[in-house]
Design a protein around this motif. Sequence first.
Motif, mmCIF file in Angstrom:
data_model
loop_
_atom_site.group_PDB
_atom_site.id
_atom_site.type_symbol
_atom_site.label_atom_id
_atom_site.label_comp_id
_atom_site.label_asym_id
_atom_site.label_seq_id
_atom_site.Cartn_x
_atom_site.Cartn_y
_atom_site.Cartn_z
ATOM 1 N N SER B 130 -21.711 24.551 28.919
ATOM 2 C CA SER B 130 -21.637 26.007 28.947
ATOM 3 C C SER B 130 -20.289 26.458 29.503
ATOM 4 O O SER B 130 -19.588 27.260 28.886
ATOM 5 N N HIS B 134 -18.412 26.017 26.119
ATOM 6 C CA HIS B 134 -19.024 27.290 25.685
ATOM 7 C C HIS B 134 -19.964 27.110 24.487
ATOM 8 O O HIS B 134 -20.006 27.943 23.587
ATOM 9 N N VAL B 136 -23.394 26.507 24.686
ATOM 10 C CA VAL B 136 -24.722 27.087 24.934
ATOM 11 C C VAL B 136 -24.647 28.019 26.147
ATOM 12 O O VAL B 136 -23.748 27.886 26.974
ATOM 13 N N PRO B 137 -25.603 28.951 26.254
ATOM 14 C CA PRO B 137 -25.602 29.843 27.417
ATOM 15 C C PRO B 137 -25.950 29.077 28.704
ATOM 16 O O PRO B 137 -26.557 28.007 28.647
#
Lengths: 519, 312
Positions: B130, B134, B136-137
Amino acid sequence: MKFSKTKLFAAILAVAFSASAISTADAALSRKPQDNFFLATATDPLGLDPALVDDAESGNVICNVYESLFKFKEDNTDIVPSLAESYTVSDDGLVYTFKLRQGVKFHDGTPFNAEAVKFNIDRQMPENVVPKMSYASLVYGDVVKTEVVDEYTVKVTLRKPSTPFLHNLAMNYAAPMVSPAALKANNNNVNQAPCGTGPYKFVAWDRGQQVIVTRNEDYWGEPAKTQNLIFRVMPEASARVVALNNGEVDAIVGVDVNVVDQIKQAGNTLYSSEGMNVSYMFYNCRDTGTTIKLDKDVRRALGMAINKKELVETLYKGYATPADTILPTFVPGYSPNVKPLEYNPEEAKKILEQKGIKSLTIITYSGARAYNTVGGQVLAEAVQAYLDKVGVKADVLVYDWATFKAKLLTDTWDIGFVGWTGDNGDADNFLNLFSSDDPISNQGLWVNQEYRDLIAKGVSLKDGAERTKVYEQAEQILADDAGVYPISHAMVLAAHRPNVKHFLLHKVGNTYLDKVSKE
Amino acid sequence: MRVFSPDPSIIVLGQHATTEKINAWRTAMGLDKPIITQYIDYMTAVLHGDFGLSYFTNTPVTAELLARLPATIELAVLAIIIAATVGIFFGVLSAVKKNSWIDGLTMTTALIGVSMPVFWLGMILIIIFSGYFHLVPSGGRIDTLMRPMGGTGFYLWDTLSIGDFEAFFNALQHAALPAITLAGYSMAIITRMTRSSMLDVLHQDYIRTARAKGLSPVQVIGRHAFRNALLPIVTVVGLQFGSLLSGAVLTETVFAWPGIGAYSVECILRSDFPVIQAVVLIVATVFVLMNLIVDLLYAALDPRVKYATGEA
């Protein structure tokens, strides 16, 4: 019975069809990024009824949904009218007459008027109070009665003059006005169905995930800049920072000083403001439950052993200021003339040797608090090192917060650490702690009659030179008699994305977001 | 638990608590009664389906838990699917290729999986996937603006059933890291159990016979070895599912996953007994139920096992 695949398939289909009532999202929620402001907080709010909660997470939502008769100015704790347009006070300081703003409506469409004010105050009078109304006695404890004079005039009578009273009416708990109709419809508890007059109105609360509020288009004042606010729950501090750096949220509260560099390096803006709090050390002045006799000389010597400036700079990395007084510098009543105990380890060592103090017991809490972001254990261990230098060996007992509070009442200890977060920006709110006979608030049970007389006098004096003088004298007595030892005032820290404008985390700890916007 | 834990009354009323207010609250909550009386009152209420009110929010515990249950079940189901699929595959592979580099690598990875603290693994995955890539949330179940309204509370199911594939994939993206983190430990256990169970079976005479008959390796392993090795594997998968349902405490907290685990942590930290007691009771019940289901599955998997039907 033979298992039937057809029946199973039919059951699955039935469940699938039952989902036809699902829709994708609230109609109120625009998908345009600039219409939604995400604020990450550490936990779910306890509730959204201002009379029934006292936690910061609830306060963040409440201050945007509700309003009180007064509000704090943006950059200090002075108060200005909000739902009250003006007020007069009788000469004896006992009767307050409030002229209310006209044309204000609650979010349910019912009018805000004198009856609503009376309903809200009466709800928190001693005869109606329920145990969870923890702020009722602070805000309305001096109120004798509330009378409706006409539709927009209300008269409140106090049992004794109280300067903090108007400040109390600006607070985020107990003071905000709730729709009487909503309270009646929700069994006197709007924790799940908040209804105020504020710039935002409630949309949804997904347990453990988020609270969503949307702009109140019928707001009497200037409309909120951003259409929706989303208060997202993110318990883990590091995950909040990653979410901010990724742009998943627009702002975070509960920033740890250790991640400040990480936040700044990602191009975000650190928001810091002098906090309305104090962290202090207290001494066990009771006759029992202590290993040594902590007389005035010993207490002073223990304070003189600590290099406060060095301690605060080392522990808080510039995000707390050394406290010379209990009062933060911006609270009316603060005086720079109070002379604190000076760091003097040689003198401290001499006194402690004379008194035969070789060991003592420190009791503290484990986790971080708003007024002590490094936690009680780290602070206690730092003090333990200073005491070691003057020949005193200290044992440190560390407990979780609930156990610590209970152990203070039952166990044997000599020194403890705790703190206070101010509620209303009034000096009395801080200084009356040490004139109490209740060990819950005056943990060491330090007693000084002269101090108590000054606090009793100060509460009824109007803000100004005379009141400041009284509190200056009280603070000097507290320092000279070493009733407690003030350590630091922690800064209030938050962070936001660089495109965020007018983010406001007030000194009292509330996030007022009606002016916030994104470029 | 109640006897050895701190009295919550001293913190439940916040910093404006006084001894007088605390005593009034204790009386209102029945905490001034003898502990045995409190226990009897509590059990009587529980038997009537009432877990009481949360000390801090004053809301019914049952409602609070039901609101969070779908999130926990959704995460546990995803985690057990990942853990069982990957664990069984590598367990079988490891047994078939015993003492090869594949076996060594699988067992080392499994050892790391068993030893690695979930909390730490979660944070590392967030920082890498994340924070750095970047992909996945960092937390939550779904983007706020895509959340399904109404429905079952199982977001993957709800979004799929209304054909909102964008929201479905968004929910899947949110679930990826927490599910993998949660699956880590179980995956390692299942891999080890599958390997040892398969090794036992592979040494049996009937396997040698099957090979002698000229069956292909896939048939020998798939039809003869794996089916016979399945009983202990099913047992461990069932028990792991039970522990996933209850053991998502740290994973949920790290990933801001709004389930019962994260809620339990919140409540433990503030000594909210009614909630903690209910969670412990539910966890114990889930374990008992999972054991029962596993026992029932034996009959379906092993023709030698039959349960009595009441006939003489």
